[in-house]
Write a protein that holds these residues in place. Structure first.
Motif: not given
Length: 124
Positions: A84, A82, A86, A24, A20
């Motif tokens: 995700f 998850d 991002q 970013s 993650n």
């Protein structure tokens, strides 16, 4: 075996946090520098930009593969996989930058035709 399972789960959580963070950073990189700099818009055939965009696409594919792998591991451990977010954001941003450069290339192709073409054959 239980402690091994816990250790693996903790490592997976750390790996997901790292992924993650990388996503970013990727999103910030794609929305800055040469990809969105007006200075590069004059020549959409700039090999540096094309090469960098190709590298970014490849890196995003690797991140997507990791996200899919990690989601599968989470399910194997019996946890919710998850989503995700991002990854979706990074994918959307890369798509926008790709579209920007496609538009710039299209503009330059048309501009060249307008400037070098026969004015009597222009479609008005």
């Amino acid at each position: 075996q239980e402690s091994e399972h816990i250790g693996q789960s903790e490592q997976l959580d750390k790996d997901i946090i790292t992924l993650n963070s990388n996503l970013s950073d990727f999103t910030l990189a794609i929305m800055s520098g040469e990809f969105v700099s007006v200075a590069h818009f004059d020549d959409p055939e700039t090999s540096v930009v094309k090469r960098e965009l190709a590298a970014m696409r490849h890196r995003l594919e690797q991140y997507a593969t990791l996200a899919q792998t990690y989601a599968g591991y989470k399910e194997l451990f019996g946890f919710h996989a998850d989503d995700f977010p991002q990854l979706k954001k990074a994918t959307d941003q890369l798509r926008l930058v790709d579209k920007l450069w496609a538009c710039i290339a299209e503009w330059h192709a048309a501009y060249s035709a307008w400037m070098c073409g026969d004015l009597t054959k222009l479609d008005a």
